[in-house]
Design an enzyme around this catalytic site. Structure first.
Site, PDB file in Angstrom:
ATOM      1  N   THR A  74       0.841  -1.205   0.000  1.00 30.50           N
ATOM      2  CA  THR A  74       0.000   0.000   0.000  1.00 30.50           C
ATOM      3  C   THR A  74       0.870   1.247   0.000  1.00 30.50           C
ATOM      4  O   THR A  74       0.672   2.162  -0.801  1.00 30.50           O
ATOM      5  CB  THR A  74      -0.926  -0.015   1.235  1.00 30.50           C
ATOM      6  OG1 THR A  74      -1.739  -1.185   1.160  1.00 30.50           O
ATOM      7  CG2 THR A  74      -1.796   1.222   1.299  1.00 30.50           C
ATOM      8  N   ASN A 154      -4.676  -9.403  -8.376  1.00 27.65           N
ATOM      9  CA  ASN A 154      -4.820 -10.185  -7.140  1.00 27.65           C
ATOM     10  C   ASN A 154      -6.075 -11.033  -7.106  1.00 27.65           C
ATOM     11  O   ASN A 154      -6.118 -12.086  -6.474  1.00 27.65           O
ATOM     12  CB  ASN A 154      -4.790  -9.255  -5.924  1.00 27.65           C
ATOM     13  CG  ASN A 154      -5.627  -8.015  -6.105  1.00 27.65           C
ATOM     14  OD1 ASN A 154      -5.488  -7.288  -7.079  1.00 27.65           O
ATOM     15  ND2 ASN A 154      -6.519  -7.762  -5.168  1.00 27.65           N
ATOM     16  N   GLN A 182       1.621  -8.901  -6.540  1.00 30.20           N
ATOM     17  CA  GLN A 182       1.210 -10.299  -6.719  1.00 30.20           C
ATOM     18  C   GLN A 182       2.153 -11.082  -7.631  1.00 30.20           C
ATOM     19  O   GLN A 182       2.056 -12.299  -7.717  1.00 30.20           O
ATOM     20  CB  GLN A 182      -0.224 -10.370  -7.276  1.00 30.20           C
ATOM     21  CG  GLN A 182      -1.284  -9.914  -6.300  1.00 30.20           C
ATOM     22  CD  GLN A 182      -1.465 -10.859  -5.107  1.00 30.20           C
ATOM     23  OE1 GLN A 182      -1.043 -12.017  -5.115  1.00 30.20           O
ATOM     24  NE2 GLN A 182      -2.090 -10.361  -4.057  1.00 30.20           N
ATOM     25  N   HIS A 205       5.017  -9.829   2.567  1.00 29.32           N
ATOM     26  CA  HIS A 205       4.236 -10.946   3.118  1.00 29.32           C
ATOM     27  C   HIS A 205       3.542 -11.783   2.058  1.00 29.32           C
ATOM     28  O   HIS A 205       2.912 -12.797   2.381  1.00 29.32           O
ATOM     29  CB  HIS A 205       3.246 -10.442   4.177  1.00 29.32           C
ATOM     30  CG  HIS A 205       2.089  -9.647   3.650  1.00 29.32           C
ATOM     31  ND1 HIS A 205       0.902 -10.239   3.303  1.00 29.32           N
ATOM     32  CD2 HIS A 205       1.927  -8.324   3.436  1.00 29.32           C
ATOM     33  CE1 HIS A 205       0.050  -9.296   2.892  1.00 29.32           C
ATOM     34  NE2 HIS A 205       0.661  -8.130   2.961  1.00 29.32           N
ATOM     35  N   THR A 241      12.540   5.969  11.335  1.00 28.18           N
ATOM     36  CA  THR A 241      13.521   4.934  11.673  1.00 28.18           C
ATOM     37  C   THR A 241      13.136   3.618  11.007  1.00 28.18           C
ATOM     38  O   THR A 241      11.973   3.213  11.040  1.00 28.18           O
ATOM     39  CB  THR A 241      13.599   4.773  13.208  1.00 28.18           C
ATOM     40  OG1 THR A 241      13.946   6.039  13.753  1.00 28.18           O
ATOM     41  CG2 THR A 241      14.630   3.734  13.611  1.00 28.18           C
ATOM     42  N   CYS A 328     -16.303  -4.711   3.357  1.00 30.26           N
ATOM     43  CA  CYS A 328     -16.592  -3.292   3.569  1.00 30.26           C
ATOM     44  C   CYS A 328     -16.695  -3.040   5.061  1.00 30.26           C
ATOM     45  O   CYS A 328     -16.613  -3.967   5.863  1.00 30.26           O
ATOM     46  CB  CYS A 328     -17.858  -2.873   2.834  1.00 30.26           C
ATOM     47  SG  CYS A 328     -19.346  -3.446   3.614  1.00 30.26           S
TER      48      CYS A 328
HETATM   49  C1  LIG Z   1      -2.001  -6.133  -6.083  1.00 29.04           C
HETATM   50  C2  LIG Z   1      -1.857  -5.646  -4.678  1.00 29.04           C
HETATM   51  N1  LIG Z   1      -1.382  -4.413  -4.464  1.00 29.04           N
HETATM   52  C3  LIG Z   1      -1.218  -3.926  -3.232  1.00 29.04           C
HETATM   53  C4  LIG Z   1      -1.546  -4.671  -2.121  1.00 29.04           C
HETATM   54  C5  LIG Z   1      -1.401  -4.047  -0.759  1.00 29.04           C
HETATM   55  O1  LIG Z   1      -0.488  -4.706   0.042  1.00 29.04           O
HETATM   56  P1  LIG Z   1      -0.506  -4.463   1.640  1.00 29.04           P
HETATM   57  O2  LIG Z   1      -1.937  -4.525   2.078  1.00 29.04           O
HETATM   58  O3  LIG Z   1       0.274  -5.559   2.184  1.00 29.04           O
HETATM   59  O4  LIG Z   1       0.041  -3.133   1.887  1.00 29.04           O
HETATM   60  C6  LIG Z   1      -2.063  -5.961  -2.291  1.00 29.04           C
HETATM   61  C7  LIG Z   1      -2.491  -6.785  -1.137  1.00 29.04           C
HETATM   62  O5  LIG Z   1      -3.357  -7.618  -1.252  1.00 29.04           O
HETATM   63  C8  LIG Z   1      -2.217  -6.461  -3.611  1.00 29.04           C
HETATM   64  O6  LIG Z   1      -2.713  -7.665  -3.849  1.00 29.04           O
END
Ligand SMILES: Cc1ncc(COP(=O)(O)O)c(C=O)c1O
Length: 382
Positions: A74, A154, A182, A205, A241, A328
């Protein structure tokens, strides 16, 4: 007796690799210094930070200064989009993206439209979920400054032609960002240049690294505006940091799980064919993942006559974890914007099931899924 848990939700997140966990735990204990401190404890932490950046740069075949550590996918997307759009504002205010991006891209761009005077052209996808290169080309205008198209989706797993889109952007002097969250851990990364992108978002992750850490590749000499302010960390692109154990875990995961061959198993293609065969015998099911140019671990479908929440809950009662669209604030599931973009109606967009396999899944687990799926779907329709 409780059912054995079967985890088929690897696109949502993956378990932290146990060796990476040990390395991180040791580092949490030993490397508590602040990399910005002058003394030797700080310098030890600084060495781990610099060394992690060097290790990733070696794999990506880029300069260490082009790797910026963030808190995940994100933030990488937000830094790329806000940072590049604001940096390029004097050149124009037009941005191109697709209708099937992750919300971390969609909502960031919607904000730029609403509050900062940018204009976004949303490229539709074709009925299989692919962005067509020609559509991107046709949308380019003299004032286009930024294009953002994800490497792999995703929800349905479509792999987009980002390399070709990147080339067109280069030819037109436009910054190209790809959300490759992804892609990493599922398709091989031989070098970061393979995406032909100026900005590439990565998240730990999704490939057995820790949560809350990611990276943004920023091709030099581009220097997007920062979105966090404070210290001069991360080449003045990301104040704060550094999350040292997280960065170390991410580095280990990049080294272990993202290079070719990403998986030593090839049976997922057969697994998907089996699911396809079972579901195609049933009424009211539409398979949403294409047969080719799709992440091999991802299989998505929609079901008429019920909704995603009921399907996910009923599979969960059998011990099986899969996903639907995003939740949601009221706790129900929003209709999927990705399925809507394929031309589906509201009922279908609200009944997505996404199965995503990972390296720990076993053949017997697929057998169980194939065995119970038809009856779970039928009972969810009652
Ligand atoms: C295509 C894509 N972009 C961005 C993200 C965001 O990653 P995070 O929620 O780990 O910040 C995800 C998480 O599912 C994703 O699938």
């Amino acid at each position: 007796m409780r059912n054995e848990s079967i985890y088929f939700d690897y696109n949502a997140t993956t378990p932290l690799d146990s060796e990476i966990l040990s390395i991180m735990l040791q580092s949490l204990k030993d490397d508590y210094g602040n990399p910005s401190s002058i003394h030797h404890i700080g310098q030890k932490a600084r060495y781990i930070l610099d060394n992690s950046r060097d290790r990733i740069a070696r794999i990506w075949k880029c300069k260490p200064s082009e790797v910026i550590f963030t808190s995940g996918g994100t933030e990488s997307n937000n830094l790329a989009l806000f940072g590049a759009a604001r940096h390029q504002k004097s050149r124009g205010n037009h941005i191109i993206s697709s209708e099937i991006e992750h919300h971390a891209v969609l909502h960031a761009l919607e904000y730029l439209e609403k509050f900062e005077g940018f204009e976004v052209t949303w490229i539709p996808v074709n009925s299989k979920g692919f962005v067509e290169v020609e559509s991107v080309k046709a949308a380019i205008r003299p004032d286009t400054i930024l294009v953002s198209i994800m490497a792999a989706n995703n929800e349905i797993g479509t792999i987009q032609p980002v390399n070709r889109i990147g080339k067109i952007c280069q030819e037109n002097g436009i910054i190209f960002h790809t959300d490759a969250v992804q892609w990493f851990g599922k398709e091989p990364v031989d070098e970061i240049g393979q995406f032909n992108a100026d900005l590439v978002s990565v998240c730990g992750h999704k490939f057995h690294g820790p949560k809350g850490v990611g990276a943004l590749f920023i091709r030099s000499p581009l220097l997007p505006h920062p979105i966090h302010f404070g210290g001069a960390h991360e080449n003045e692109r990301r104040a704060g940091t550094e999350n040292l154990p997280g960065i170390l875990g991410l580095t280990e995961a990049v080294e272990r799980f993202t290079k070719a061959p990403v998986f030593d198993r090839i049976d997922w293609i057969d697994w998907r064919l089996e699911l396809r065969a079972v579901l195609s015998r049933m009424e009211g099911i539409s398979i949403r993942s294409p047969e080719s140019n799709c992440l091999k671990n991802t299989f998505a479908f929609t079901v008429r006559g019920t909704d995603g929440m009921t399907l996910i809950a009923n599979l969960d009662l059998q011990g099986i974890c899969v996903s639907s669209g995003s939740a949601c604030s009221a706790g129900s599931i929003e209709p999927s914007h990705v399925i809507k973009a394929l031309g589906a109606d509201k009922e279908e967009s609200s009944s997505l099931v996404r199965i995503s396999f990972g390296r720990d899944n076993k053949r017997e687990q697929l057998d169980k899924l194939v065995h119970i799926l038809p009856s779970v779907i039928e009972s969810s329709r009652l």
